[in-house]
Structures are given as C-alpha cells and as structure tokens.
Design a protein around this motif. Structure first.
Motif, PDB file in Angstrom:
ATOM      1  N   GLY A 124       1.952   9.620   1.145  1.00  0.00           N
ATOM      2  CA  GLY A 124       1.982   9.147   2.524  1.00  0.00           C
ATOM      3  C   GLY A 124       0.812   9.582   3.373  1.00  0.00           C
ATOM      4  N   ASN A 125      -0.346   9.886   2.762  1.00  0.00           N
ATOM      5  CA  ASN A 125      -1.503  10.361   3.551  1.00  0.00           C
ATOM      6  C   ASN A 125      -2.461   9.230   3.925  1.00  0.00           C
ATOM      7  N   ASN A 126      -2.044   7.973   3.654  1.00  0.00           N
ATOM      8  CA  ASN A 126      -2.823   6.770   4.008  1.00  0.00           C
ATOM      9  C   ASN A 126      -4.079   6.578   3.166  1.00  0.00           C
ATOM     10  N   ILE A 173      -9.001   5.332  -1.722  1.00  0.00           N
ATOM     11  CA  ILE A 173      -8.941   3.969  -1.175  1.00  0.00           C
ATOM     12  C   ILE A 173      -8.121   3.985   0.096  1.00  0.00           C
ATOM     13  N   SER A 174      -8.752   3.630   1.198  1.00  0.00           N
ATOM     14  CA  SER A 174      -8.042   3.534   2.471  1.00  0.00           C
ATOM     15  C   SER A 174      -7.304   2.201   2.553  1.00  0.00           C
ATOM     16  N   PHE A 175      -6.416   2.077   3.537  1.00  0.00           N
ATOM     17  CA  PHE A 175      -5.703   0.810   3.698  1.00  0.00           C
ATOM     18  C   PHE A 175      -6.677  -0.318   4.039  1.00  0.00           C
ATOM     19  N   PHE A 204       0.833  -1.207   0.000  1.00  0.00           N
ATOM     20  CA  PHE A 204       0.000   0.000   0.000  1.00  0.00           C
ATOM     21  C   PHE A 204       0.868   1.257   0.000  1.00  0.00           C
ATOM     22  N   GLU A 205       1.913   1.254   0.817  1.00  0.00           N
ATOM     23  CA  GLU A 205       2.790   2.426   0.938  1.00  0.00           C
ATOM     24  C   GLU A 205       3.527   2.736  -0.365  1.00  0.00           C
ATOM     25  N   VAL A 206       3.808   1.698  -1.162  1.00  0.00           N
ATOM     26  CA  VAL A 206       4.490   1.908  -2.443  1.00  0.00           C
ATOM     27  C   VAL A 206       3.652   2.791  -3.357  1.00  0.00           C
ATOM     28  N   LYS A 249      -6.875   9.179  -7.067  1.00  0.00           N
ATOM     29  CA  LYS A 249      -6.908   8.979  -8.516  1.00  0.00           C
ATOM     30  C   LYS A 249      -5.550   9.289  -9.141  1.00  0.00           C
ATOM     31  N   ASP A 250      -4.923  10.382  -8.718  1.00  0.00           N
ATOM     32  CA  ASP A 250      -3.623  10.762  -9.277  1.00  0.00           C
ATOM     33  C   ASP A 250      -2.564   9.707  -8.983  1.00  0.00           C
ATOM     34  N   GLU A 251      -2.599   9.125  -7.777  1.00  0.00           N
ATOM     35  CA  GLU A 251      -1.611   8.092  -7.430  1.00  0.00           C
ATOM     36  C   GLU A 251      -1.832   6.820  -8.244  1.00  0.00           C
TER      37      GLU A 251
END
Length: 496
Positions: free
Chosen positions: A439-441, A480-482, A432-434, A445-447
C-alpha cells in the motif's frame, strides 16, 4: 500427408507448457479479504435464505457496484460443515462457465463467513414456475439447455452439484434482448458440491422431491445430477413434481422410478421431450450421461433453434466483439494479469450479459467452452465484414491464454472487454492496488515477483521483471508509480 511429426507434437507441447506457466487465471484474484466486510460494502436488503445462511444485497463502496453476499454463521458450523464450506469456495474458484454464479472474494470475522458473488435479480426458477404455472416447451428447453451445459461442464471437471433444483437456479432477465421471453440462468448454492472419482458417493445429500433412488441407497455417482435435471425439466413443463403423495409413497415411487405422463399437459409435449425425460428419470444403469443428454435429438433441435434465433440479433455488437478477438494480444505476464483482474473483477453486469449472449451463440456444442472450429464459424458468419482478413490460428492462440486448446469464458471476456473503457482511472487504480501489497503507492520488484509462481526459474523471473520495468518504469527508479502504470496501460490499449 495428414500425419503429425513427433517434433511438431513436442513443439506444440512446449508452447502449451510455456503458456500455462505464463498464465494467471481469474481464480488467482479470488481471495480472502483481510478487511472487515463493512469496510468495503454497504449491506442492504435480504435477497434470500437457505439452510445454512442468508443472502443479502450489498453495494461495493469504491465502485458502487451491486453484488450479493452469502452470510454463513460460524456457530451453526461443525468441523465437517466448515470443511464443506472450504470445498464450496475452492470449487467456485475453479468454475468458469457463463451459467454458474461468479464468486469475487470472501471474508470472515468472529461470527460469520461471507462469500461475495455477482447479483442476479430475476428470482428463482421455482418462483417463476409458481407464478406462470408452467413453461412452454421452447422456453423450458432454453433454460434446460443452460442447466445441462453446466452439468456436463462440471462432470468433466469431476465435480457433482448434488442439490440441483429450481430453487438453486436463478433467472436473469436481459432487458436488451430481442427475445424478451428468454432467460439467462445462473446455477447457485454449491454448498453440497463435491469432487468425485471412481468410488461411489455414500452420503445422502439433496432435497426429497429431487433426490435420486441410488442416493437413498447410499451408493451413487455423478449421474444423480442427471436425475435431478430430469425432475427440473418435468416440473418446468407441468408445474408439479413427478413424485407426490405421502412421504413413504414418494420414497417408494422414487425407488421404483414410477411416475406418470398421463396428465393433459403431456398431449402437447413432443415425443422427443418425453423420451428424454424417461432416459433421465430412470435407474442409474439406464440413465444418460450429461454428454449423452447433450446429444439427444430434443436437446440438439433446441440448441439449433436457439443459435438460429441469435443469428440476426445484435449484429453490430457481434461484429464489434469479434473484431476485439481479432485484435487481442497481451504484451507480457503482468499485462495479462492486469487484464484478467479487470475483466474478472470489474466488468459491469450489462457487459457480462452481452458477452454471455455472444459466447452462447458461438458455443455450438453447448459445453461452455469455445474450440478453434467454433471461433472460425463465428468469423465466417461475418465473412463480408472481415473480407477474409483474419488468421484463426493466431486469434485462437492469442485468446487461449492458458494454452489448453479451448477458450473458456473468462478468457473470452478478457479478450472482449472494451479496453479503452477498462482503462479509466478508477479501474486502473483498483488494479494497481491489487498488486501494491504494502500500500505504499509503488510496485516494487518483490511485489511483481508475487505474480510468478514456483514453476518459474529465478532467472526467468528476473528476465521478465526486467522487461516489465523497461516498459513501465519511465524514470528508472526501479519502482512503478501509479502514473507510470496508468500511462503504460493506456498505451497498450491504444495499440490493441
């Protein structure tokens, strides 16, 4: 009958092109890490030292995994050497073979460059030869066949190593193997590797005892790697190099391709083995190519012996892995990217050794890749277990993620990882972190757009991201949350 229509060819090309566009391979995740090396790793003891740097054992803080770290001081690097280091990293990123050292990431600070690779604890082939004096022919063949598989693989990719030697071959003993004398190997030190074309190389690179005569003449091709393979095989069998004496004598004997097989040890070595060595340590124009070495009777004989020895070993594990291949599928580009990251970056050393053993068993032609026929052969060995209930075309298409007609090592591992074990929270958190670049958890869409390259039309990107959100974004807030990520990944695992 037996003909392929132009429409069929076009359709096959469209499928391959489509898969290539959708595929994210292992190299996507091998990047420069912007953090300080000590933020992520505990630096431990020295493992070795080369011409350009030191290798140390490190422990990754988040996972506790052991890895190796190559440290290259910047003050010892001129511009040409920095370019060579960049090439080494670029080459390692694209190499995907069970007997080539695996790179995970790289760093730099004001003083050093750092390359993080898998750790291999069996020591150098050179030290093993010194310890036991020489290998018997069967064990030497087992090691040599892995080396020549690497060489054929890189030559097909237009890469030459240029410094193959026992010091650059690490042994990795598998304590779970039913063949306790057999060693897996990893070819290391790609710092002098280069990409070649039709033009001959002119830079003298290599180590005196192993260097080919044409390299000394400053006009050579990839066949210089074959010369060094011959030297390595000679040394494994005898415990000594074929060329020795004073420096000028060594150089002259190399230039003349003059060496002896009169020692007593050669009396118990097969005629086929001696013939192979003579066809590798010889003038370039007479020397075999890597593909020709693979087809030599001595190599073919020992490949067959090795495959036969594996037939009855770890039968239940083999069935389990084939069953995973049978069931493997990816739901979308994002799912495939996550699985590729977990398999390429977070798979345990023990699992990798197991996967390598099974991969090598199925790789009948020893080229480091699996064809459809080789996959089918693997399933046929367990016909009674599967009762013919498998579709080879479907299995191959699902596992051949890039659609290039062969299953490479990373694709095989991605299909074979125990998905329920890979879905543990700590691994999912790292995955998920990748993708959570800010880093906002939350994954925005952009990520998610970052996993689509320039080959994609904007409309296709939008369509696929909409599909991803429809499956992962359970509360409809367009991120999308973790917890949402974890829930969907575990659902995927349950259905695969």
């Amino acid at each position: 009958m037996g003909c392929t229509s132009s429409n069929q060819v076009q359709n096959a090309q469209k499928i391959q092109s489509s898969k290539e566009n959708q595929f994210i391979n292992h190299s996507y995740f091998i990047k420069e890490n912007e953090k300080q090396i000590k933020d992520n790793y505990i630096i431990k003891n020295k493992l070795g030292e080369g011409n350009v740097g030191v290798v140390r054992r490190v422990i990754e803080k988040n996972t506790g995994d052991e890895k190796a770290m190559k440290i290259i001081p910047k003050n010892l690097q001129d511009k040409d050497q920095e370019l060579q280091l960049t090439m080494e990293i670029d080459i390692l990123k694209q190499l995907d073979h069970p007997s080539i050292i695996k790179m995970y990431e790289f760093y730099q600070d004001k003083k050093n460059f750092y390359i993080i690779t898998e750790i291999v604890k069996g020591g150098e082939l050179f030290d093993k030869i010194v310890d036991i004096n020489s290998f018997n022919e069967i064990d030497a063949a087992y090691i040599f066949n892995q080396i020549i598989s690497v060489v054929q693989y890189i030559h097909e990719k237009k890469i030459m190593h240029r410094d193959l030697k026992p010091e650059n071959v690490l042994l990795e003993y598998d304590s779970t193997s039913q063949n306790p004398t057999k060693y897996s190997i990893k070819v290391i030190d790609w710092g002098t590797a280069t990409i070649f074309d039709e033009k001959k190389q002119t830079k003298i690179v290599g180590t005196p005892y192993y260097i080919a005569p044409e390299v000394l003449r400053k006009s050579y091709t990839e066949k210089s790697d074959i010369w060094t393979c011959g030297i390595i095989l000679y040394i494994m069998l005898t415990g000594e190099p074929p060329f020795f004496g004073k420096e000028n004598e060594i150089v002259q004997n190399i230039m003349d391709c003059k060496f002896s097989m009169d020692q007593d040890v050669w009396k118990v070595i097969s005629v086929e083995c001696k013939d192979l060595i003579k066809q590798m340590i010889c003038p370039e124009e007479k020397r075999l190519s890597a593909a020709q070495v693979q087809m030599h009777p001595w190599v073919q004989k020992h490949i067959a012996l090795f495959k036969e020895s594996l037939k009855d070993s770890k039968v239940e594990q083999n069935k389990l892995q084939l069953n995973k291949l049978k069931k493997f599928t990816t739901k979308n580009r994002f799912h495939q990217a996550i699985l590729t990251y977990i398999s390429s970056q977070l798979t345990s050393k023990e699992d990798l050794l197991q996967f390598k053993s099974i991969f090598e068993k199925m790789d009948l032609n020893n080229d480091g890749q699996l064809t459809k026929d080789e996959i089918e052969s693997g399933f046929k060995q367990f016909q009674e277990f599967f009762h013919g209930d498998y579709d080879i075309d479907k299995i191959f298409t699902n596992v051949d993620l890039d659609g290039n007609g062969k299953i490479n090592y990373s694709e095989f591992i991605t299909a074979c990882i125990q998905h329920e074990n890979s879905m543990i929270d700590s691994k999912l958190q790292k995955a998920f972190e990748v993708f959570d670049s800010d880093g906002n958890n939350y994954l925005t869409k952009d990520e998610l757009m970052d996993i689509f390259d320039s080959k994609f039309k904007q409309s296709d990107k939008e369509s696929q991201i909409k599909q991803i959100y429809s499956q992962f974004d359970t509360n409809g807030d367009e991120q999308i949350s973790f917890d949402e990520f974890k829930l969907m990944m575990k659902k995927y695992a349950e259905t695969s």
